[in-house]
Design an enzyme around this catalytic site. Structure first.
Site, PDB file in Angstrom:
ATOM      1  CD1 TRP A   1      95.237  -4.706  -8.490  1.00  0.00           C
ATOM      2  CD2 TRP A   1      96.358  -3.495  -6.978  1.00  0.00           C
ATOM      3  NE1 TRP A   1      96.388  -5.386  -8.165  1.00  0.00           N
ATOM      4  CE2 TRP A   1      97.095  -4.666  -7.244  1.00  0.00           C
ATOM      5  CE3 TRP A   1      96.875  -2.579  -6.072  1.00  0.00           C
ATOM      6  CZ2 TRP A   1      98.312  -4.946  -6.620  1.00  0.00           C
ATOM      7  CZ3 TRP A   1      98.085  -2.850  -5.448  1.00  0.00           C
ATOM      8  CH2 TRP A   1      98.794  -4.025  -5.719  1.00  0.00           C
TER       9      TRP A   1
ATOM     10  N   GLY B   1      91.985  -0.958 -14.024  1.00  0.00           N
ATOM     11  CA  GLY B   1      91.000  -0.780 -12.953  1.00  0.00           C
ATOM     12  C   GLY B   1      90.753  -1.993 -12.069  1.00  0.00           C
TER      13      GLY B   1
ATOM     14  CE  LYS C   1     103.792  -4.297 -10.827  1.00  0.00           C
ATOM     15  NZ  LYS C   1     102.794  -4.954 -11.683  1.00  0.00           N
TER      16      LYS C   1
ATOM     17  CG  ASP D   1     104.028  11.658 -13.148  1.00  0.00           C
ATOM     18  OD1 ASP D   1     104.012  11.050 -12.057  1.00  0.00           O
ATOM     19  OD2 ASP D   1     105.053  11.779 -13.843  1.00  0.00           O
TER      20      ASP D   1
ATOM     21  CG  ASP E   1      99.735  -3.680  -9.801  1.00  0.00           C
ATOM     22  OD1 ASP E   1     100.766  -4.293  -9.484  1.00  0.00           O
ATOM     23  OD2 ASP E   1      98.904  -4.115 -10.622  1.00  0.00           O
TER      24      ASP E   1
HETATM   25  C1  LIG Z   1     100.379  -3.072 -13.982  1.00  0.00           C
HETATM   26  S1  LIG Z   1      99.498  -1.618 -14.411  1.00  0.00           S
HETATM   27  C2  LIG Z   1      98.325  -1.500 -13.107  1.00  0.00           C
HETATM   28  C3  LIG Z   1      97.202  -2.520 -13.162  1.00  0.00           C
HETATM   29  C4  LIG Z   1      96.114  -2.208 -12.154  1.00  0.00           C
HETATM   30  N1  LIG Z   1      96.582  -2.382 -10.799  1.00  0.00           N
HETATM   31  C5  LIG Z   1      94.905  -3.081 -12.342  1.00  0.00           C
HETATM   32  O1  LIG Z   1      94.668  -3.964 -11.512  1.00  0.00           O
HETATM   33  O2  LIG Z   1      94.169  -2.863 -13.300  1.00  0.00           O
HETATM   34  C6  LIG Z   1     100.654  -0.347 -13.978  1.00  0.00           C
HETATM   35  C7  LIG Z   1     100.182   1.069 -14.294  1.00  0.00           C
HETATM   36  O3  LIG Z   1     101.088   2.031 -13.726  1.00  0.00           O
HETATM   37  C8  LIG Z   1     100.910   3.220 -14.495  1.00  0.00           C
HETATM   38  N2  LIG Z   1     101.955   4.219 -14.233  1.00  0.00           N
HETATM   39  C9  LIG Z   1     103.277   4.141 -14.524  1.00  0.00           C
HETATM   40  N3  LIG Z   1     103.910   5.269 -14.158  1.00  0.00           N
HETATM   41  C10 LIG Z   1     102.971   6.097 -13.606  1.00  0.00           C
HETATM   42  C11 LIG Z   1     103.014   7.417 -13.042  1.00  0.00           C
HETATM   43  N4  LIG Z   1     104.158   8.107 -12.973  1.00  0.00           N
HETATM   44  N5  LIG Z   1     101.866   7.951 -12.555  1.00  0.00           N
HETATM   45  C12 LIG Z   1     100.699   7.250 -12.648  1.00  0.00           C
HETATM   46  N6  LIG Z   1     100.603   5.999 -13.166  1.00  0.00           N
HETATM   47  C13 LIG Z   1     101.716   5.427 -13.655  1.00  0.00           C
HETATM   48  C14 LIG Z   1     100.914   2.683 -15.928  1.00  0.00           C
HETATM   49  O4  LIG Z   1     100.334   3.613 -16.817  1.00  0.00           O
HETATM   50  C15 LIG Z   1     100.122   1.382 -15.794  1.00  0.00           C
HETATM   51  O5  LIG Z   1      98.785   1.527 -16.199  1.00  0.00           O
END
Ligand SMILES: C[S@@+](CC[C@H](N)C(=O)[O-])C[C@H]1O[C@@H](n2cnc3c(N)ncnc32)[C@H](O)[C@@H]1O
Length: 241
Positions: free
Chosen positions: A57, A55, A156, A91, A116
């Site tokens: 961002w 959370g 990203k 998703d 991200d």
């Molecule tokens: C680096 S973390 C994000 C951190 C977040 N921006 C923060 O500041 O707290 C990346 C996230 O992308 C999510 N993710 C990966 N594939 C996804 C998808 N197909 N749909 C939704 N979320 C996804 C992962 O579950 C993970 O929590």
């Protein structure tokens, strides 16, 4: 290994700062640095945060958009509630999730999509980079669908094969595109953010999705085979790198 991980975390000033400032993740500072440089999100904007867990961002986006704005977050994982944000589990490529995202904004297009998104890292760079490229392309697909003309997007990506194709797909759809490495990204990291502003009007951009375009670009440079294998599985992304 555990000791090294612990020492690195202890030394990480952004992690400490995140804790002191009440942000849930050090990555909050990456968005803050992107925002300081590019002014991507404005007060009153509607923002979709893709891959929002835990959370950080979302917290930063809420600060910027203020009371008149709207922030919707989506992640495969459950995100603890954040006052002012609508958070969903699912998703981001699931059409039903996208419908719910649009419903949250009363069916209106969004001003900004921030992503991200990141896979569960395997530690094998080529694999992680390929999956990350696929996820960023998915995020761009979503952004193209739900952003209003003039809207902004950031995602990203990891340096490596195909990133040029992602940047080109962005340039075809936004009039301003830059690559940016926030100082809050770890020194050794090859992660980069592709920052896009001013989405071109729908009539002036290709109807082909970025996913299809980038997949065929990867095929042309010989890193992806489009031949069907004998399973009946439909291919959503391009994980058969
Ligand atoms: C680096 S973390 C994000 C951190 C977040 N921006 C923060 O500041 O707290 C990346 C996230 O992308 C999510 N993710 C990966 N594939 C996804 C998808 N197909 N749909 C939704 N979320 C996804 C992962 O579950 C993970 O929590």
């Amino acid at each position: 290994m555990a000791k090294r991980w612990y020492q690195e975390h202890q030394r990480d000033p952004w992690r400490r700062q995140a804790k002191n400032s009440g942000y849930r993740a050090r990555s909050a500072f990456k968005l803050k640095q992107i925002q300081d440089k590019y002014n991507l999100i404005r007060q009153g904007d509607s923002v979709l945060d893709i891959g929002c867990h835990p959370g950080g961002w979302t917290q930063v986006a809420i600060e910027v958009v203020g009371m008149d704005g709207k922030v919707v977050g989506v992640d495969l994982r459950t995100t603890e509630p954040i006052p002012g944000a609508a958070l969903m589990v699912g998703d981001v490529m699931d059409p039903l999730i996208l419908d719910s995202v649009l419903d949250e904004n009363d069916g209106n297009a969004f001003n900004s999509v921030i992503s991200d998104i990141s896979p569960n890292l395997t530690g094998r760079y080529d694999t992680d980079q390929a999956i990350s490229l696929e996820l960023s392309t998915m995020a761009l697909d979503v952004a193209v669908k739900i952003l209003a003309p003039g809207g902004s997007f950031v995602t990203k990506a990891f340096q490596g094969t195909g990133i040029e194709l992602l940047v080109k797909a962005c340039k075809d759809r936004f009039s301003f595109v830059r690559r940016f490495s926030p100082i809050a990204s770890r020194n050794a990291s090859s992660e980069v953010y592709v920052v896009c502003k001013n989405k071109k009007p729908n009539g002036s951009i290709s109807d082909t999705s970025p996913m299809v375009e980038i997949r065929s670009g990867l095929e042309k440079i010989g890193v992806l085979s489009m031949e069907q294998d004998d399973t009946d599985e439909s291919v959503v992304g391009f994980r058969r790198l």
